[in-house]
Design an enzyme around this catalytic site. Structure first.
Site, PDB file in Angstrom:
ATOM      1  N   ASP A  63      37.602  25.265  43.870  1.00  0.00           N
ATOM      2  CA  ASP A  63      37.797  24.335  42.747  1.00  0.00           C
ATOM      3  C   ASP A  63      37.614  22.850  43.020  1.00  0.00           C
ATOM      4  OD1 ASP A  63      38.906  26.595  41.501  1.00  0.00           O
ATOM      5  OD2 ASP A  63      40.717  26.245  42.517  1.00  0.00           O
ATOM      6  N   LYS A 117      32.183  22.038  43.030  1.00  0.00           N
ATOM      7  CA  LYS A 117      30.799  22.209  43.572  1.00  0.00           C
ATOM      8  C   LYS A 117      29.708  22.188  42.255  1.00  0.00           C
ATOM      9  CE  LYS A 117      32.823  25.993  45.403  1.00  0.00           C
ATOM     10  NZ  LYS A 117      34.051  25.982  45.310  1.00  0.00           N
ATOM     11  N   GLN A 144      34.234  29.900  46.258  1.00  0.00           N
ATOM     12  CA  GLN A 144      35.504  29.371  46.940  1.00  0.00           C
ATOM     13  C   GLN A 144      35.352  28.381  48.047  1.00  0.00           C
ATOM     14  OE1 GLN A 144      34.712  33.260  46.757  1.00  0.00           O
ATOM     15  NE2 GLN A 144      35.447  33.157  44.987  1.00  0.00           N
ATOM     16  N   GLY A 176      35.595  30.751  39.577  1.00  0.00           N
ATOM     17  CA  GLY A 176      35.147  30.195  38.328  1.00  0.00           C
ATOM     18  C   GLY A 176      34.529  28.677  38.539  1.00  0.00           C
ATOM     19  N   HIS A 177      33.296  28.404  37.786  1.00  0.00           N
ATOM     20  CA  HIS A 177      32.675  27.267  38.151  1.00  0.00           C
ATOM     21  C   HIS A 177      32.774  26.465  36.564  1.00  0.00           C
ATOM     22  CE1 HIS A 177      30.835  28.769  41.481  1.00  0.00           C
ATOM     23  NE2 HIS A 177      30.640  29.599  40.943  1.00  0.00           N
TER      24      HIS A 177
HETATM   25  P1  IMP Z   1      40.668  36.781  45.954  1.00  0.00           P
HETATM   26  O1  IMP Z   1      39.667  36.278  46.032  1.00  0.00           O
HETATM   27  O2  IMP Z   1      41.022  37.207  44.454  1.00  0.00           O
HETATM   28  O3  IMP Z   1      40.919  38.254  46.679  1.00  0.00           O
HETATM   29  O4  IMP Z   1      41.990  35.862  46.023  1.00  0.00           O
HETATM   30  C1  IMP Z   1      42.536  35.513  47.497  1.00  0.00           C
HETATM   31  C2  IMP Z   1      42.999  33.987  47.531  1.00  0.00           C
HETATM   32  O5  IMP Z   1      41.696  33.274  46.968  1.00  0.00           O
HETATM   33  C3  IMP Z   1      43.835  33.656  46.157  1.00  0.00           C
HETATM   34  O6  IMP Z   1      44.980  32.726  46.652  1.00  0.00           O
HETATM   35  C4  IMP Z   1      43.009  33.136  45.033  1.00  0.00           C
HETATM   36  O7  IMP Z   1      43.837  32.335  44.332  1.00  0.00           O
HETATM   37  C5  IMP Z   1      41.863  32.472  45.975  1.00  0.00           C
HETATM   38  N1  IMP Z   1      40.709  32.234  45.244  1.00  0.00           N
HETATM   39  C6  IMP Z   1      39.851  33.138  45.051  1.00  0.00           C
HETATM   40  N2  IMP Z   1      38.510  32.650  44.426  1.00  0.00           N
HETATM   41  C7  IMP Z   1      39.006  31.576  44.140  1.00  0.00           C
HETATM   42  C8  IMP Z   1      38.237  30.151  43.363  1.00  0.00           C
HETATM   43  O8  IMP Z   1      37.172  30.447  43.349  1.00  0.00           O
HETATM   44  N3  IMP Z   1      38.950  29.022  43.327  1.00  0.00           N
HETATM   45  C9  IMP Z   1      40.179  28.998  44.011  1.00  0.00           C
HETATM   46  N4  IMP Z   1      40.992  29.720  44.579  1.00  0.00           N
HETATM   47  C10 IMP Z   1      40.011  31.019  44.627  1.00  0.00           C
END
Ligand code: IMP
Length: 434
Positions: free
Chosen positions: A13, A16, A224, A40-41
């Site tokens: 977040d 990017k 991420q 999420g972008h």
């Molecule tokens: P997962 O990717 O759904 O398995 O989540 C694992 C961890 O990564 C959690 O803490 C999510 O909140 C975090 N996470 C996954 N994708 C994002 C993203 O795009 N932005 C921020 N945090 C993310």
């Protein structure tokens, strides 16, 4: 022609999408390499806000081709929904989206598996986005996954799906975690989705290799961020893919020799969603205020983000892994109006000063930040487009980070719109964007 990768350095977040959107017009193809619809972008073009999850945000620039690479885990329903949204705003998705036939498919049983591992009583909650991302990568690594190419095969898919479903049902029964599940209904649903997905699917590695040979420029869009990287992040509180530089190559099939520039993106402060250690987390009014001013709520899940201060040891670590060409600092304007701003300059653990990030999450959770207070600025930075026009204290803030990190800060974002951006004269970022 040089290629560029844009990576998040903190916990995602960072903004990017904004840099990708700014850069995209210089590039022919944007590539997504890992993650899934956990990402999420948010990109603002004019007054229009676009929220994308699987499709790289570079697709918003007309004429740019968007590639969803083999390292991505793909929920077909989520992708097709995004396709509809993009069509609705006039984007010719048919000619500008290519999905890898080697990407792994996320199924409803992945989300069911995640519900049990993330449940109240699991004892190992990560605070995931509940999109089935982790279980899908688990199946990929244990060689039980189903890839897009297999999904599209009328002959192979039913056979593979039924074998996997039988195995999952047996495991669920043995563990006593069975939920009502009709695999045949899922099979039929995915067969229909496969037909809608088919026009967008191809061999993306061959496509990218030919594109490079014919002089096209590639822009790799990270999802991420480094602190969520399965190897280098705050294990086990992270995502299931390599969200730092290495994941770009494995997730696209493009050689490391072709990753010419890597620009890291970090907020002028720090945020994190989900569980896990966060050394510079702010508390009380300070945190509330950062969340409110920065509108810090998750794009995918809507969860309030945990907010805190810029962490130099963490950023040095992220730089050492990604070896950045330049750093882009976002949301500087969120700090407008603060009398002083804490920046973490070192870590303390068990009475000792650390110069590296501890590898164990429990140690990191006990680590204390050493803060230096920097002066805040008296007038707003919001919307500023030239570095010299920033208030003196804001320039000093950026210069301080740059000096302590020993990496160029080539750009600063001062608002969500494209135009609300500073690119510093003579910087590597300026060269990359030209
Ligand atoms: P997962 O990717 O759904 O398995 O989540 C694992 C961890 O990564 C959690 O803490 C999510 O909140 C975090 N996470 C996954 N994708 C994002 C993203 O795009 N932005 C921020 N945090 C993310």
């Amino acid at each position: 022609m040089s290629n560029l990768a844009v990576l998040g350095l903190q916990w995602g977040d960072e903004g990017k999408g904004k840099l990708v959107d700014l850069a995209a017009e210089r590039f022919d193809i944007v590539v997504r390499c890992q993650g899934g619809n956990n990402a999420g972008h948010t990109v603002q073009v004019g007054d229009q806000i676009y929220k994308l999850s699987l499709v790289p945000s570079g697709i918003l620039r007309p004429g740019t081709v968007a590639v969803v690479g083999n390292g991505v885990v793909l929920d077909p329903e989520a992708l097709l929904q995004e396709v509809e949204t993009l069509r609705g705003v006039g984007i010719d998705v048919r000619s500008s989206l290519l999905v890898s036939d080697r990407a792994h498919v996320v199924f409803p049983h992945h989300r069911l598996m995640e519900l049990s591992s993330e449940g109240e009583n699991s004892g190992r909650r990560i605070g995931t986005t509940s999109r089935g991302i982790g279980p899908c990568y688990e199946d990929k690594a244990s060689r039980r996954g189903i890839r897009v190419a297999e999904l599209l095969s009328e002959e192979i898919f039913p056979r593979r799906f039924r074998a996997v479903a039988a195995e999952k049902a047996a495991i669920a029964k043995a563990l006593g975690i069975g939920r009502p599940w009709d695999p045949e209904a899922d099979l039929r649903r995915y067969q229909k989705l496969a037909e809608r997905l088919r026009p967008y699917v191809g061999d993306t590695t061959a496509y990218l290799s030919e594109a490079v040979s014919s002089g096209k420029r590639l822009l790799f869009e990270g999802a991420q961020a480094t602190m969520l990287d399965i190897d280098f992040g705050t294990y086990p509180y992270l995502t299931s893919s390599n969200a730092s530089a290495g994941g770009l190559c494995t997730g696209s099939g493009v050689s490391p020799r072709l990753m010419h520039d890597i620009v890291g993106v970090a907020k002028a402060y720090a945020t994190r969603v989900g569980e896990g250690p966060f050394v510079t987390e702010a508390h009380g009014e300070a945190e509330k205020s950062l969340r409110k001013v920065g509108r810090e709520y998750g794009t995918v899940t809507g969860r309030p983000r945990r907010c805190g201060w810029f962490d130099l040891p963490l950023m040095r670590y992220a730089h050492s892994i990604n070896h950045l060409s330049s750093l882009f600092i976002t949301k500087l304007d969120v700090l407008d109006g603060l009398a002083s701003i804490p920046v973490c300059t070192a870590y303390r653990l068990d009475g000792k000063t650390l110069d590296r990030m501890p590898a164990i999450a429990e140690d990191l959770a006990r680590t204390e930040p050493v803060y230096q207070e920097l002066a805040g600025w008296e007038r707003p930075t919001a919307g500023t487009t030239e570095f010299e026009k920033l208030p003196r204290a804001a320039r000093q803030y950026i210069d301080f980070l740059e000096e302590r990190l020993d990496v160029e800060i080539g750009g600063v974002s001062t608002g969500p719109r494209r135009a609300e951006t500073i690119v510093r004269d003579g910087s590597a970022l300026q060269r990359i964007l030209s």
